[in-house]
Design a protein around this motif. Structure first.
Motif, short mmCIF file in Angstrom:
data_model
loop_
_atom_site.label_atom_id
_atom_site.label_comp_id
_atom_site.label_asym_id
_atom_site.label_seq_id
_atom_site.Cartn_x
_atom_site.Cartn_y
_atom_site.Cartn_z
N LEU A 91 -73.91 -24.76 15.95
CA LEU A 91 -73.53 -26.10 15.51
C LEU A 91 -73.55 -26.20 13.99
N ASP A 92 -74.53 -25.57 13.38
CA ASP A 92 -74.57 -25.54 11.92
C ASP A 92 -73.35 -24.82 11.36
N GLN A 93 -72.93 -23.74 12.01
CA GLN A 93 -71.76 -23.00 11.56
C GLN A 93 -70.50 -23.86 11.67
N ARG A 94 -70.41 -24.68 12.69
CA ARG A 94 -69.25 -25.56 12.84
C ARG A 94 -69.17 -26.56 11.68
N CYS A 95 -70.31 -27.18 11.37
CA CYS A 95 -70.34 -28.15 10.27
C CYS A 95 -70.02 -27.48 8.94
N ARG A 96 -70.60 -26.29 8.70
CA ARG A 96 -70.36 -25.58 7.45
C ARG A 96 -68.89 -25.16 7.32
N GLY A 97 -68.31 -24.73 8.44
CA GLY A 97 -66.91 -24.35 8.41
C GLY A 97 -66.02 -25.54 8.06
N ALA A 98 -66.30 -26.70 8.65
CA ALA A 98 -65.53 -27.90 8.35
C ALA A 98 -65.68 -28.29 6.88
N GLU A 99 -66.88 -28.12 6.36
CA GLU A 99 -67.15 -28.47 4.96
C GLU A 99 -66.34 -27.58 4.01
N GLU A 100 -66.15 -26.32 4.38
CA GLU A 100 -65.43 -25.37 3.53
C GLU A 100 -63.97 -25.77 3.32
N THR A 101 -63.35 -26.35 4.34
CA THR A 101 -61.91 -26.62 4.26
C THR A 101 -61.57 -28.09 4.09
N LEU A 102 -62.51 -28.99 4.33
CA LEU A 102 -62.21 -30.42 4.22
C LEU A 102 -61.85 -30.81 2.79
N GLY A 103 -62.57 -30.25 1.83
CA GLY A 103 -62.34 -30.63 0.45
C GLY A 103 -62.97 -31.95 0.09
N GLY A 104 -63.80 -32.47 0.96
CA GLY A 104 -64.52 -33.72 0.71
C GLY A 104 -65.98 -33.55 1.04
#
Length: 325
Positions: free
Chosen positions: A179-192
């Motif tokens: 679950l932490d990896q999912r959040c970190r992955g989203a953070e990498e590409t969201l740009g926000g």
């Protein structure tokens, strides 16, 4: 020529995937060429970190049991979100001298000794869903699942394209590295900005309350990412209750999630095809027991990510109702 059994096994698995995505029940797929005859006597234990009644893990269980029926082997399924109790279930399976173990590793360090005990007892292990980075080191034959980092990055890209600039990532299991990896992955590409909210998946009313409170207190949050289908439904209700314009996306499928996608309440679901996370490990253990085949060449066997959107939700809905998606 020595590689022919492996090729045939993989073709069987690909045929299964094709049938599943094309609108047929995956149970109707033809078995791989080296399937065991009915009544072979093998017993495979599936031990996950999923709680009883979790719709995601029900589909995993369906896949494992369908494979067991197809190959004429006994499949037992148990789940416990407490890693200490999950370790005890693995130890029990070892003491029962089962022919193979399938285990999800949301907390790999806590399961290291138990999985190591199975390997030391020469019981083949296939890991699924979580813990891919530790699977090979622990001695498992292979890992079946999706790359959570890659899936998270894909979710972040789609949320960015939808205009999300501040995202609430709702984490429903403390200590689950996936679950932490999912959040970190989203953070990498969201740009926000991505903020995490810890909730308890066993108390969905409280999940709705906490997400509602967060959306009301921080109106800059214009996106919510759920990591579980039940959490997604609770978050949908929170968005309604708060009057927030936040856009919602989720990981994983349920019939309710697919309906919400069709109704424009959820943008998309990241689909890791969890039916295959039950079906394929039983297939691989059966091949190993009968023909010493291994699959993956030391790399994980990926079941995702895919994306369910309004464009394909109708087809997936039929399969979700059948318990295979």
């Amino acid at each position: 020529m020595r590689r022919t059994p492996i090729v045939l096994a993989l073709l069987g698995a690909l045929a299964l995937t094709g049938c599943s995505s094309g609108g047929q029940s995956a149970q109707s797929a033809a078995p791989p060429a080296s399937s065991a005859p009915a009544g072979s006597g093998a017993t495979f234990a599936v031990i996950t970190h999923g709680a009883a009644g979790d719709s995601f893990w029900d589909v995993v269980k369906n896949g494992a049991e369908a494979a067991g029926s197809q190959y004429g082997v006994t499949v037992t399924y148990q789940g416990d979100g407490d890693p200490a109790r999950q370790s005890q279930l693995i130890d029990q399976a070892v003491s029962q001298q089962v022919d193979g173990i399938v285990v999800s590793m949301a907390n790999p360090d806590a399961l290291r000794e138990a999985v190591g005990g199975a390997v030391a007892a020469k019981i083949p292990v296939v890991t699924i869903n979580s813990g891919a980075d530790s699977s090979k080191a622990f001695g498992a034959l292979t890992h079946v699942g999706q790359s959570e980092d890659v899936a998270g990055r894909g979710a972040g890209e789609q949320l960015k394209a939808a205009g999300v600039t501040k995202l609430l990532c709702v984490v429903h299991e403390a200590g689950n590295i996936g679950l932490d990896q999912r959040c970190r992955g989203a953070e990498e590409t969201l740009g926000g900005t991505v903020e995490r909210l810890q909730v308890d998946v066993s108390n969905l009313a409280d999940v709705t309350s906490k997400v509602t409170a967060t959306l009301q207190s921080d109106q800059q949050v214009n996106g919510v990412l759920a990591l579980n289908p039940a959490i997604a439904v609770a978050a949908r209700d929170a968005i309604r209750d708060s009057g927030s314009p936040a856009k919602l996306a989720t990981f994983d499928l349920s019939a309710d999630v697919v309906t919400a996608i069709q109704d424009d309440e959820i943008l998309f679901a990241v689909d890791q095809q969890q039916y295959l996370q039950g079906y394929l490990p039983i297939t691989f253990l059966n091949l190993y027991k009968n023909n010493l085949n291994t699959v993956g060449g030391g790399l994980p066997v990926n079941t995702g990510p895919g994306f369910v959107t309004k464009d394909n939700a109708e087809q997936v809905a039929r399969l979700a109702e059948a318990g295979t998606r």
